[in-house]
Motif scaffolding. Structure first.
Motif, PDB file in Angstrom:
ATOM      1  N   ASP A  59       0.876  -1.166   0.000  1.00 52.16           N
ATOM      2  CA  ASP A  59       0.000   0.000   0.000  1.00 52.16           C
ATOM      3  C   ASP A  59       0.917   1.221   0.000  1.00 52.16           C
ATOM      4  N   THR A  60       0.943   1.962  -1.102  1.00 53.64           N
ATOM      5  CA  THR A  60       1.875   3.080  -1.223  1.00 53.64           C
ATOM      6  C   THR A  60       1.539   4.234  -0.282  1.00 53.64           C
ATOM      7  N   ALA A  61       0.369   4.200   0.350  1.00 53.65           N
ATOM      8  CA  ALA A  61       0.072   5.194   1.377  1.00 53.65           C
ATOM      9  C   ALA A  61       0.966   5.019   2.597  1.00 53.65           C
ATOM     10  N   ASP A  62       1.570   3.839   2.734  1.00 52.80           N
ATOM     11  CA  ASP A  62       2.471   3.530   3.844  1.00 52.80           C
ATOM     12  C   ASP A  62       3.905   3.688   3.350  1.00 52.80           C
ATOM     13  N   ALA A  63       4.617   4.667   3.876  1.00 50.12           N
ATOM     14  CA  ALA A  63       5.982   4.950   3.422  1.00 50.12           C
ATOM     15  C   ALA A  63       6.913   3.767   3.647  1.00 50.12           C
ATOM     16  N   ARG A  64       6.704   3.026   4.729  1.00 52.15           N
ATOM     17  CA  ARG A  64       7.571   1.875   5.008  1.00 52.15           C
ATOM     18  C   ARG A  64       7.362   0.758   3.988  1.00 52.15           C
ATOM     19  N   GLN A  65       6.119   0.527   3.614  1.00 46.72           N
ATOM     20  CA  GLN A  65       5.854  -0.493   2.600  1.00 46.72           C
ATOM     21  C   GLN A  65       6.440  -0.084   1.250  1.00 46.72           C
ATOM     22  N   THR A  66       6.351   1.186   0.923  1.00 42.43           N
ATOM     23  CA  THR A  66       6.905   1.673  -0.343  1.00 42.43           C
ATOM     24  C   THR A  66       8.421   1.548  -0.355  1.00 42.43           C
ATOM     25  N   GLU A  67       9.056   1.895   0.762  1.00 42.75           N
ATOM     26  CA  GLU A  67      10.505   1.752   0.881  1.00 42.75           C
ATOM     27  C   GLU A  67      10.912   0.290   0.760  1.00 42.75           C
ATOM     28  N   ALA A  68      10.136  -0.597   1.347  1.00 39.46           N
ATOM     29  CA  ALA A  68      10.449  -2.022   1.260  1.00 39.46           C
ATOM     30  C   ALA A  68      10.354  -2.511  -0.184  1.00 39.46           C
ATOM     31  N   ALA A  69       9.395  -1.976  -0.943  1.00 35.19           N
ATOM     32  CA  ALA A  69       9.275  -2.360  -2.351  1.00 35.19           C
ATOM     33  C   ALA A  69      10.489  -1.907  -3.149  1.00 35.19           C
ATOM     34  N   ALA A  70      10.974  -0.700  -2.858  1.00 39.74           N
ATOM     35  CA  ALA A  70      12.175  -0.200  -3.548  1.00 39.74           C
ATOM     36  C   ALA A  70      13.387  -1.052  -3.204  1.00 39.74           C
ATOM     37  N   GLU A  71      13.525  -1.399  -1.938  1.00 44.85           N
ATOM     38  CA  GLU A  71      14.655  -2.215  -1.515  1.00 44.85           C
ATOM     39  C   GLU A  71      14.604  -3.593  -2.155  1.00 44.85           C
ATOM     40  N   ALA A  72      13.428  -4.202  -2.202  1.00 46.48           N
ATOM     41  CA  ALA A  72      13.277  -5.522  -2.822  1.00 46.48           C
ATOM     42  C   ALA A  72      13.599  -5.460  -4.310  1.00 46.48           C
ATOM     43  N   THR A  73      13.232  -4.365  -4.954  1.00 47.81           N
ATOM     44  CA  THR A  73      13.524  -4.209  -6.381  1.00 47.81           C
ATOM     45  C   THR A  73      15.023  -4.228  -6.640  1.00 47.81           C
ATOM     46  N   GLU A  74      15.758  -3.431  -5.893  1.00 46.10           N
ATOM     47  CA  GLU A  74      17.197  -3.333  -6.157  1.00 46.10           C
ATOM     48  C   GLU A  74      17.938  -4.616  -5.778  1.00 46.10           C
ATOM     49  N   GLN A  75      17.433  -5.321  -4.791  1.00 44.29           N
ATOM     50  CA  GLN A  75      18.057  -6.588  -4.436  1.00 44.29           C
ATOM     51  C   GLN A  75      17.831  -7.649  -5.505  1.00 44.29           C
ATOM     52  N   ALA A  76      16.623  -7.653  -6.095  1.00 48.35           N
ATOM     53  CA  ALA A  76      16.269  -8.711  -7.043  1.00 48.35           C
ATOM     54  C   ALA A  76      16.602  -8.357  -8.485  1.00 48.35           C
ATOM     55  N   LEU A  77      16.446  -7.082  -8.852  1.00 44.51           N
ATOM     56  CA  LEU A  77      16.547  -6.697 -10.267  1.00 44.51           C
ATOM     57  C   LEU A  77      17.723  -5.779 -10.578  1.00 44.51           C
ATOM     58  N   GLY A  78      18.205  -5.058  -9.591  1.00 40.33           N
ATOM     59  CA  GLY A  78      19.285  -4.120  -9.832  1.00 40.33           C
ATOM     60  C   GLY A  78      18.848  -2.686  -9.633  1.00 40.33           C
ATOM     61  N   PRO A  79      19.733  -1.715  -9.910  1.00 36.03           N
ATOM     62  CA  PRO A  79      19.423  -0.299  -9.717  1.00 36.03           C
ATOM     63  C   PRO A  79      18.192   0.141 -10.509  1.00 36.03           C
ATOM     64  N   ILE A  80      17.342   0.916  -9.866  1.00 38.30           N
ATOM     65  CA  ILE A  80      16.108   1.393 -10.496  1.00 38.30           C
ATOM     66  C   ILE A  80      16.434   2.505 -11.490  1.00 38.30           C
ATOM     67  N   ASP A  81      15.985   2.333 -12.725  1.00 39.85           N
ATOM     68  CA  ASP A  81      16.153   3.355 -13.759  1.00 39.85           C
ATOM     69  C   ASP A  81      14.956   4.299 -13.829  1.00 39.85           C
ATOM     70  N   VAL A  82      13.751   3.746 -13.733  1.00 41.83           N
ATOM     71  CA  VAL A  82      12.527   4.527 -13.883  1.00 41.83           C
ATOM     72  C   VAL A  82      11.553   4.132 -12.781  1.00 41.83           C
ATOM     73  N   TRP A  83      10.988   5.135 -12.131  1.00 43.09           N
ATOM     74  CA  TRP A  83       9.929   4.899 -11.131  1.00 43.09           C
ATOM     75  C   TRP A  83       8.688   5.654 -11.607  1.00 43.09           C
ATOM     76  N   ILE A  84       7.571   4.948 -11.737  1.00 51.11           N
ATOM     77  CA  ILE A  84       6.321   5.552 -12.219  1.00 51.11           C
ATOM     78  C   ILE A  84       5.280   5.479 -11.107  1.00 51.11           C
ATOM     79  N   ASN A  85       4.854   6.649 -10.619  1.00 52.84           N
ATOM     80  CA  ASN A  85       3.803   6.726  -9.603  1.00 52.84           C
ATOM     81  C   ASN A  85       2.438   6.804 -10.286  1.00 52.84           C
TER      82      ASN A  85
END
Length: 339
Positions: A59-85
């Motif tokens: 739930d992107t309304a929760d900053a901690r959940q959003t941060e966890a999604a970003a962290e999981a992305t970089e661990q699994a896929l690599g550095p984020i190039d594009v973020w679309i809200n």
């Protein structure tokens, strides 16, 4: 190396259509939404089209959940190039009929969800001095309409927030880019799952475009983020310029027509909504990208195509301004006669 892309609100609507476009490029895509059913279906499409999906329920309304999604992305896929809200929710109702809890929830998702996503992306992009953030905006962020005060307020807030942050990035000479894709009325499932207190079934205000039109605009904005914003669809351009040229006339026009134009002739059905819980739970349903208005929606937009060519767009700007003003006066005159 394939692009690494994060899309919030990726289980349906514009987010889903945008994920399909990136999948055709072979991108690695983190799909963020609350509902598992839509996410799993979106991931299957991404794989089929040649992309590499990562599902993340949040739930992107929760900053901690959003941060966890970003962290999981970089661990699994690599550095984020594009973020679309893109994630949002809303309530269709007169302001006096929206509870404080409902208003806060819309603001938390449709505005602060963008802030949370932007913060999570910047925390990783700024140290690398590269990356792009795209805010999926709306014509209603510049010209409000009745019955959508919470959504209009959120979209206006996104514009102000993004403009302020862009100046900070310019001040520091950052190579992180930030842009907005301002969208028209789009045929997405929201009109079948957003909480509504209207007597009839809600609908987008015509002209209506298919999600693929919006997704192509979002993709182009991400590919060319040095422009601070893109207007997608002739309706968006007409609305923005009519508001700048004749705001008082537009007020009167929308006060007369804005209630009826957002409702079909069908009675409002009894249905669940997605304000506090995802619409694809607990049944695990998949709503896809399209809503209930396929027969009335345009699959292409000449204006959106022109917007990808700034020289041509500038040459037609004067004509667009004049047409918007003339059209508004004619419509207002017509609505007076019918009143």
């Amino acid at each position: 190396m394939p692009q690494v892309v994060v899309i919030t609100g990726a289980s349906a609507g514009i987010g889903r259509a945008t994920a399909r476009l990136y999948a055709r490029r072979g991108a690695s895509i983190t799909l963020i939404a609350r509902g598992r059913g839509g996410l799993e279906a979106a991931a299957a499409e991404v794989t089929e089209l040649g992309g590499h999906p990562l599902i993340h329920e949040a739930d992107t309304a929760d900053a901690r959940q959003t941060e966890a999604a970003a962290e999981a992305t970089e661990q699994a896929l690599g550095p984020i190039d594009v973020w679309i809200n893109c994630a949002f929710t809303s309530v269709f109702a007169p302001f006096a009929e929206i509870t404080p809890e409902e208003y806060r929830r819309v603001t938390d998702v449709a505005y602060l969800g963008f802030v949370n996503g932007t913060r999570a992306a910047l925390a990783r992009m700024l140290p690398r001095d590269r990356g792009t953030i795209v805010q999926v905006g709306s014509a209603l962020g510049e010209r409000a309409i009745p019955l959508q005060s919470a959504y209009c307020g959120a979209k206006h807030a996104i514009n102000g927030f993004t403009s302020s942050l862009r100046l900070e990035l310019l001040h520091r000479g950052s190579n992180v880019h930030l842009t907005i894709a301002q969208l028209p009325a789009v045929n997405t499932p929201q009109f079948s799952w957003v909480r509504s207190r209207l007597p009839r079934h809600p609908q987008p205000v015509p002209p209506i475009f298919q999600p693929e039109v919006a997704a192509r605009g979002v993709l182009h904005a991400a590919d060319h983020p040095k422009r601070k914003q893109y207007y997608i669809g002739a309706g968006t351009v007409a609305t923005v310029w009519a508001n700048r040229l004749a705001p008082a006339l537009l007020d009167r026009y929308l006060a007369r027509t804005g209630f009826g134009s957002q409702q079909t002739d069908s009675p409002a059905p009894a249905r669940p909504d997605n304000l506090f819980a995802p619409a694809d739970e607990p049944a695990g349903a998949d709503h896809g990208a399209h809503g209930a208005f396929d027969e009335r929606s345009h699959p292409r937009s000449w204006q959106a195509a022109l917007s990808r060519h700034p020289v041509v767009t500038a040459a037609t700007a004067a004509t667009g301004l004049a047409a918007a003003a003339v059209g508004l006066r004619r419509r207002l005159g017509g609505s007076r006669g019918a009143a």
